[in-house]
Design a protein around this motif. Structure first.
Motif, PDB file in Angstrom:
ATOM      1  N   ASN A   1       0.834  -1.170  -0.033  1.00 61.14           N
ATOM      2  CA  ASN A   1      -0.025  -0.050  -0.005  1.00 61.14           C
ATOM      3  C   ASN A   1       0.967   1.077  -0.050  1.00 61.14           C
ATOM      4  O   ASN A   1       2.104   1.020  -0.102  1.00 61.14           O
TER       5      ASN A   1
ATOM      6  N   ASP B   1      -4.715   1.804  -6.005  1.00 61.14           N
ATOM      7  CA  ASP B   1      -6.119   2.289  -5.956  1.00 61.14           C
ATOM      8  C   ASP B   1      -6.370   3.149  -5.006  1.00 61.14           C
ATOM      9  O   ASP B   1      -5.945   3.608  -4.302  1.00 61.14           O
ATOM     10  N   ARG B   2      -7.851   3.701  -5.065  1.00 59.89           N
ATOM     11  CA  ARG B   2      -8.720   4.567  -4.222  1.00 59.89           C
ATOM     12  C   ARG B   2      -8.496   4.279  -2.651  1.00 59.89           C
ATOM     13  O   ARG B   2      -8.684   4.983  -1.888  1.00 59.89           O
ATOM     14  N   ASN B   3      -8.346   2.798  -2.340  1.00 61.04           N
ATOM     15  CA  ASN B   3      -8.308   2.171  -1.064  1.00 61.04           C
ATOM     16  C   ASN B   3      -6.774   2.034  -0.598  1.00 61.04           C
ATOM     17  O   ASN B   3      -6.546   1.432   0.499  1.00 61.04           O
ATOM     18  N   GLN B   4      -5.694   2.753  -1.329  1.00 62.86           N
ATOM     19  CA  GLN B   4      -4.377   2.808  -1.197  1.00 62.86           C
ATOM     20  C   GLN B   4      -3.818   1.473  -1.148  1.00 62.86           C
ATOM     21  O   GLN B   4      -2.842   1.181  -0.572  1.00 62.86           O
TER      22      GLN B   4
END
Length: 343
Positions: free
Chosen positions: A227, A335-338
């Protein structure tokens, strides 16, 4: 064979939960490093393993023994602290053998163990000296020697090099690594310094806010960070994080996954090229010369600063425009959730 198993380990101080459910297996003989920013819980977790902190909930096994309620002195572990914790009125020999004396180990056996540890750590000529007569590195070796003589199943190190200067830190890192190879004993080492983690560990455990972010070898964490936090914590200088659309300019034919919001690229993986419409462009805002390489701060059109490790002798002038490119395999998409998407 003595490894460690942590099962849903938690620690609470009053209303504050410091360790929030840690699951981890450490194999016999592994050198494992807990790393993370200040306040992440790494030292607390180490103290829970040692028995210096009670476990709020969960299970801790050393070998095949559940040790939640076992006293620290009976866990088969030895701990080396940041502060050395040597007795100023005892010489090196007596400091190293003090724990054995308290446990009523016969004098001849104490002397044998102390002499063996002193030889291992190259302290033979210092056994008559007092802590005040030793350098910082020598004091730390004495503290390690005191741990060795107890023949522990597990060594625990709590930021043992923090009080040393830069040159001594490098020297002691190599000594600790060599010690592990000679003893083949399980070692758990806490540091906030990711360089120490990368150079010493068989396996790194990255912690944040009392939770494990990622576990893996130094190479796995460097090449495949799970992440954004791990991506920027592991590696020095830290990874650049740019808008996902930048990938098409950094590497020809690079297509970000549909879910990607950012692309990461390490400063050492960026190449300086002639500026054009087909590459990522920026202006030199600052250059930091370190001898072997220069760390360039490049201001991008969107206002971001991108770090570039440049090893060339002919450096672009301050304020000049340059182009930046990277190999496709050195791009990391998030992605947007890291969470790391497919590379």
């Amino acid at each position: 064979m003595t490894g460690l198993v942590l099962k849903d380990l938690k620690k609470r101080f009053g209303g504050t939960q410091v360790i929030r459910g840690v699951d981890l297996a450490i194999e016999d003989g592994e050198f494992v490093v807990f790393v993370g920013p200040s306040g992440c819980g790494k030292s607390t977790l180490l103290r829970m393993i040692s028995g210096l902190e009670d476990i709020t909930s969960g299970e801790l096994y050393i070998g095949d023994r559940l040790v939640n309620d076992v006293q620290a002195a009976k866990r088969g572990v030895a701990m080396v602290f940041q502060s050395y914790a040597l007795y100023p009125h005892l010489n090196v020999r007596d400091n190293m053998g003090f724990g054995l004396k308290v446990r009523k180990v016969p004098a001849a056996e104490r002397e044998r163990r102390v002499n063996e540890a002193a030889a291992t750590l190259k302290l033979d000529a210092l056994l008559h000296r007092y802590p005040r007569e030793l350098s910082g590195g020598q004091r730390q070796r004495v503290a390690i020697g005191r741990a060795i003589v107890g023949n522990p199943d597990v060594f625990l190190f709590d930021e043992p090099l923090s009080n040393l200067d830069a040159e001594l830190r490098v020297h002691m890192r190599s000594e600790i690594a060599s010690l592990h190879k000679r003893l083949s004993t399980t070692m758990v080492y806490v540091t906030h310094d990711q360089i120490e983690a990368m150079t010493l560990a068989d396996k790194i455990v990255v912690l944040r806010d009392g939770l494990i972010e990622q576990v893996g070898s130094p190479r796995e964490l460097y090449e495949r960070p799970g992440n954004l936090f791990v991506a920027q914590f592991i590696g020095s200088p830290k990874m650049n994080i740019l808008p996902a659309a930048s990938a098409r300019l950094l590497a020809p034919f690079a297509t970000p996954p549909a879910s990607a919001e950012s692309v990461g690229v390490r400063p050492e993986h960026l190449a300086v090229v002639e500026p054009s419409d087909n590459v990522l462009r920026g202006k030199i805002a600052l250059s930091e010369y370190t001898g072997a390489v220069t760390l360039m701060h490049v201001e991008l059109p969107n206002g971001q600063t991108c770090l570039v490790v440049h090893d060339g002798k002919d450096l672009p002038a301050f304020g000049s425009e340059i182009g930046l490119m990277a190999d496709r395999q050195n791009l990391h998409f998030f992605d947007r959730n890291q969470m790391a998407a497919q590379q």
